[in-house]
Design a protein around this motif. Structure first.
Motif, short mmCIF file in Angstrom:
data_model
loop_
_atom_site.label_atom_id
_atom_site.label_comp_id
_atom_site.label_asym_id
_atom_site.label_seq_id
_atom_site.Cartn_x
_atom_site.Cartn_y
_atom_site.Cartn_z
N ARG A 522 42.27 56.06 6.92
CA ARG A 522 41.06 55.38 7.18
C ARG A 522 40.76 56.05 5.63
O ARG A 522 40.63 57.49 5.50
CB ARG A 522 40.33 56.24 8.01
CG ARG A 522 41.01 55.61 9.61
CD ARG A 522 40.25 56.34 10.63
NE ARG A 522 39.36 55.89 11.65
CZ ARG A 522 39.12 56.65 12.05
NH1 ARG A 522 38.64 57.99 12.15
NH2 ARG A 522 38.22 55.67 13.30
N GLN A 523 39.58 55.79 5.14
CA GLN A 523 38.94 56.16 4.02
C GLN A 523 37.97 56.85 3.81
O GLN A 523 37.23 57.16 5.00
CB GLN A 523 39.53 55.60 2.82
CG GLN A 523 39.82 54.35 2.89
CD GLN A 523 41.56 54.45 1.55
OE1 GLN A 523 40.87 54.70 0.91
NE2 GLN A 523 42.31 54.03 2.61
N GLN A 524 36.93 57.66 2.91
CA GLN A 524 36.05 58.83 2.72
C GLN A 524 34.51 57.53 3.36
O GLN A 524 33.99 57.65 3.68
CB GLN A 524 35.92 59.03 1.63
CG GLN A 524 36.90 59.57 0.80
CD GLN A 524 36.86 60.92 1.76
OE1 GLN A 524 36.19 61.67 2.89
NE2 GLN A 524 37.71 62.30 0.97
N PHE A 525 35.23 56.08 3.46
CA PHE A 525 33.75 55.42 3.56
C PHE A 525 34.52 53.61 3.90
O PHE A 525 35.94 53.69 4.58
CB PHE A 525 33.43 54.54 1.95
CG PHE A 525 34.79 54.16 1.11
CD1 PHE A 525 35.13 53.01 0.45
CD2 PHE A 525 35.33 55.42 -0.15
CE1 PHE A 525 36.41 52.74 -0.10
CE2 PHE A 525 36.13 55.35 -0.75
CZ PHE A 525 36.74 54.16 -1.01
N GLU A 526 33.51 52.66 4.27
CA GLU A 526 34.66 51.54 4.96
C GLU A 526 35.21 50.76 4.52
O GLU A 526 34.21 50.35 3.43
CB GLU A 526 33.47 51.40 6.10
CG GLU A 526 33.33 49.67 6.69
CD GLU A 526 32.33 49.78 7.92
OE1 GLU A 526 32.62 50.44 8.99
OE2 GLU A 526 32.04 48.91 7.40
N VAL A 527 36.67 50.17 4.50
CA VAL A 527 37.04 49.45 3.79
C VAL A 527 37.22 47.72 4.68
O VAL A 527 37.61 47.79 6.06
CB VAL A 527 38.33 49.53 3.62
CG1 VAL A 527 39.12 48.88 2.65
CG2 VAL A 527 38.03 50.93 2.92
N SER A 581 38.53 50.67 -5.25
CA SER A 581 38.35 52.01 -4.90
C SER A 581 39.04 52.44 -4.07
O SER A 581 38.91 53.54 -3.15
CB SER A 581 37.23 52.87 -4.77
OG SER A 581 36.16 51.82 -4.24
N VAL A 582 39.86 51.75 -3.22
CA VAL A 582 40.74 52.08 -1.95
C VAL A 582 41.90 52.51 -2.83
O VAL A 582 43.10 52.31 -3.16
CB VAL A 582 40.81 50.72 -1.36
CG1 VAL A 582 41.56 51.49 0.43
CG2 VAL A 582 39.85 49.78 -0.68
N GLU A 583 42.43 53.49 -1.83
CA GLU A 583 43.12 54.16 -1.75
C GLU A 583 44.45 54.32 -0.30
O GLU A 583 44.85 53.85 0.35
CB GLU A 583 43.19 55.72 -2.10
CG GLU A 583 42.64 56.56 -3.16
CD GLU A 583 42.33 57.29 -3.12
OE1 GLU A 583 42.90 58.46 -2.24
OE2 GLU A 583 42.27 58.35 -3.74
#
Ligand code: GTP
Length: 596
Positions: A522-527, A581-583
């Motif tokens: 999971r990231q800081q934002f929805e992907v 911006s997705v890691e």
């Protein structure tokens, strides 16, 4: 040696039916290898070959024998044992007049037995049917002699019964080879023509080329010409293998041996090519030459990006010994710098990959293998696609994909399961024959792309391992194919683009999106993860947002501990691959590419 006293033969068999063991026994019985020097599977030189029990490179050994007091020379030509190398097998067979068709007396006829027999028949070889492993308690020589006799049209009693392991029956078989296989014929006074049936790179000597002389003769110090490329070389050495290379005074009609010209790359000495003499050249080459053509492509990437130069160097080295291997640099958003490589088939791919890992110590990721597509655009432009991510969008008029002719052998109770599998794989049944009451041969055309995917595994599991498969290229066909892209937050992840049949696009999209959802943290934002055909989204998953606050657990105080944690997080970030911006941790991609 006069042609009348020469017999050129090969042993053809399904994998594991005991070809190498029988060849070893023949070397021993003809005195070419003494008992002490005998190591198991003398002919399989490469480590990988020995470990995997497969023969990749063919070789030829000269064995002295005597029949009723008359000396003869037996040249045993080894053939590679896998579908990927059909062309090389056919050239080895073309160098022979006879073939020992070896069948395991506990297994019976298998798919490769048939495929090899057909190749032998195309080359008009005399076929000697042999049942092997008669020492096994499970052997049923009577039953399988019937099968074999029915197949090649002889009497069951004409089938030889041997054990490569104990040596039983091998001497009579050697005698039969002398009696039944015709001596080579050719024109001794004609300009030299010799066929190359193998070519191997040796670190010390450069390329060693195996040839069968058809007409005339080749002698040391002459200048020779490779007829496909017109390249000329000096014959530095020419001789026979028995079992080590023995330089000689030349090779004449019907003889089999090796030559060395000092070239450093097997591409300069191609399997199937004709060698002639520069001073007195032949007017036409022997028939049957073909350029090796890669059928399956895959991206190879070093796990550690800094290994890229080493990967290049390793490929450059492997290429010296592998005329069919092609590669060019490729850059992937997901996987970094690597190479797009072309192979003859899946086994070839696996062998190359394994050698890169084992001999060169590289750790690699490979993308899902794909075949080559010929695309015609609406404006008539032709594009050859070897990388799915380069499949053109827009105005595609027609896509053609390679197909294969497959031979499947199985107990007849599995006919239904096999038909179901082949239908699901877009196959067309060409015909079906019963070899006996309980064994059936089924012939299909199938898209190579489907065979490359997971056909063999599925065939094995649906038939409890009893089916055997062989296939050969069979031109191409027009098909309704589309490219499915996988997008992470709107960005295409190139390594996951695939070309699939229109009806399977949805299934592929759902599967990949689901897989990545599991693997990407999971990231800081929805992907959003989407699968799309062109601009049309066909499947979608979401990775929910989290707020990852590493400091949350440290209440106030300890500033050095805080700094450590922040540094740790930074290091973790550095290893990530960024898609937009997705890691994404590289392991996620690797897992998505490898797991099933
Ligand atoms: P590939 O090179 O992989 O095609 O195999 P192959 O056909 O050369 O078979 P190989 O000689 O490696 O033999 C396969 C297996 O069968 C080995 O485990 C051998 O020991 C065994 N084997 C071969 N010949 C005989 C035999 O006459 N009797 C028995 N009992 N086993 C045998």
């Amino acid at each position: 040696t006069p042609p009348e006293a020469i017999r050129n033969f090969c042993i053809i068999a399904h994998i594991d039916h005991g070809k190498s063991t029988l060849a070893d026994r023949m070397l021993q019985m003809t005195g070419v290898v003494d008992d002490r020097a005998m190591r198991a599977q003398y002919l399989d030189r490469m480590d990988i070959e020995r470990e995997r029990g497969i023969t990749i490179k063919s070789q030829a050994v000269r064995m002295p024998w005597e029949l009723e007091g008359a000396p003869v020379v037996l040249n045993m030509i080894d053939t590679p044992g896998h579908v990927d190398f059909t062309y090389e097998v056919s050239r080895s067979l073309a160098a022979c007049e006879g073939a020992v068709l070896l069948v395991d007396a506990a297994q019976g006829i298998e798919a490769q037995t048939l495929a090899n027999l057909y190749l032998a028949m195309e080359n008009e070889l005399t076929v000697i049917p042999v049942l092997n492993k008669i020492d096994l308690p499970a052997a049923q020589p009577e039953k399988y002699a019937e099968e074999l006799a029915g197949l090649i049209g002889c009497e069951p009693d004409d089938c030889f019964r041997v054990s490569g392991k104990t040596g039983v029956g091998v001497e009579p078989l050697l005698d039969a080879i002398v009696r039944q296989v015709p001596a080579p014929t050719g024109d001794a006074d004609a300009p030299a023509r010799a066929m190359i049936f193998d070519s191997v790179y040796d670190t010390y000597r450069g390329v060693v080329t195996y040839v069968r002389v058809v007409d005339g003769n080749l002698n040391p110090r002459e200048r020779i010409v490779m007829m496909s490329t017109k390249a000329t070389h000096e014959l530095l050495e020419i001789g026979v293998i028995s079992p080590e290379p023995v330089p000689g005074k030349g090779l004449g009609v019907g003889e089999v041996g090796y030559l060395i010209t000092g070239v450093k790359d097997v591409r300069q000495s191609r399997v199937g090519d004709t060698v002639t003499n520069l001073a007195k050249p032949a007017s036409a080459p022997l028939g049957g030459y073909r350029d090796p053509k890669p059928m399956v492509f895959s991206g190879l990437f070093p796990l550690d990006g800094s290994d890229y130069p080493d990967l290049r160097e390793a490929l450059d080295k492997l290429k010296l010994n592998d005329a069919a291997l092609v590669y060019e640099p490729e850059t992937s958003v997901a996987l970094g710098f690597g190479f797009r490589c072309g192979f003859l088939g899946l086994l070839h791919l696996e062998i190359v990959r394994e050698r890169l890992e084992r001999e060169f110590g590289l750790e690699l990721i490979s993308t899902q293998p794909n075949v080559v597509y010929d695309v015609t655009m609406d404006d008539g432009t032709e594009i050859v696609v070897t990388n799915p991510s380069e499949f053109p969008g827009g105005k595609v008029a027609e896509v053609r994909e390679p197909k294969v002719r497959a031979t499947i052998l199985a107990p007849s109770e599995y006919i239904g399961a096999i038909m179901e599998l082949c239908q699901g794989k877009r196959g067309t049944l060409l015909g079906m024959d019963y070899l006996s009451a309980e064994r059936v041969e089924m012939r299909y055309t199938l898209p190579l792309a489907e065979v490359v995917f997971d056909f063999f595994d599925q065939l094995k599991s649906r038939t409890r391992g009893y089916a055997s498969l062989d296939y050969e290229p069979d031109g191409d066909q027009v098909a309704d194919l589309v490219k499915v892209d996988i997008l992470l937050q709107g960005e295409t992840v190139d390594a996951f683009s695939a070309i699939v049949h229109k009806d399977k696009a949805y299934g592929y999209g759902v599967m990949m999106a689901g897989k990545l959802k599991e693997l990407i943290p999971r990231q800081q934002f929805e992907v959003p993860i989407q699968a799309a055909v062109g601009a049309r989204v066909i499947a979608r998953e979401n990775i929910r947002a989290i707020r990852k606050d590493v400091l949350a657990k440290c209440y106030g105080g300890d500033i050095s501990r805080k700094r450590k944690l922040l540094e740790k997080q930074k290091a973790g970030k550095k290893r990530m691959k960024n898609i937009g911006s997705v890691e994404v941790p590289p392991e996620a991609f690797i897992a998505a590419l490898t797991s099933d």
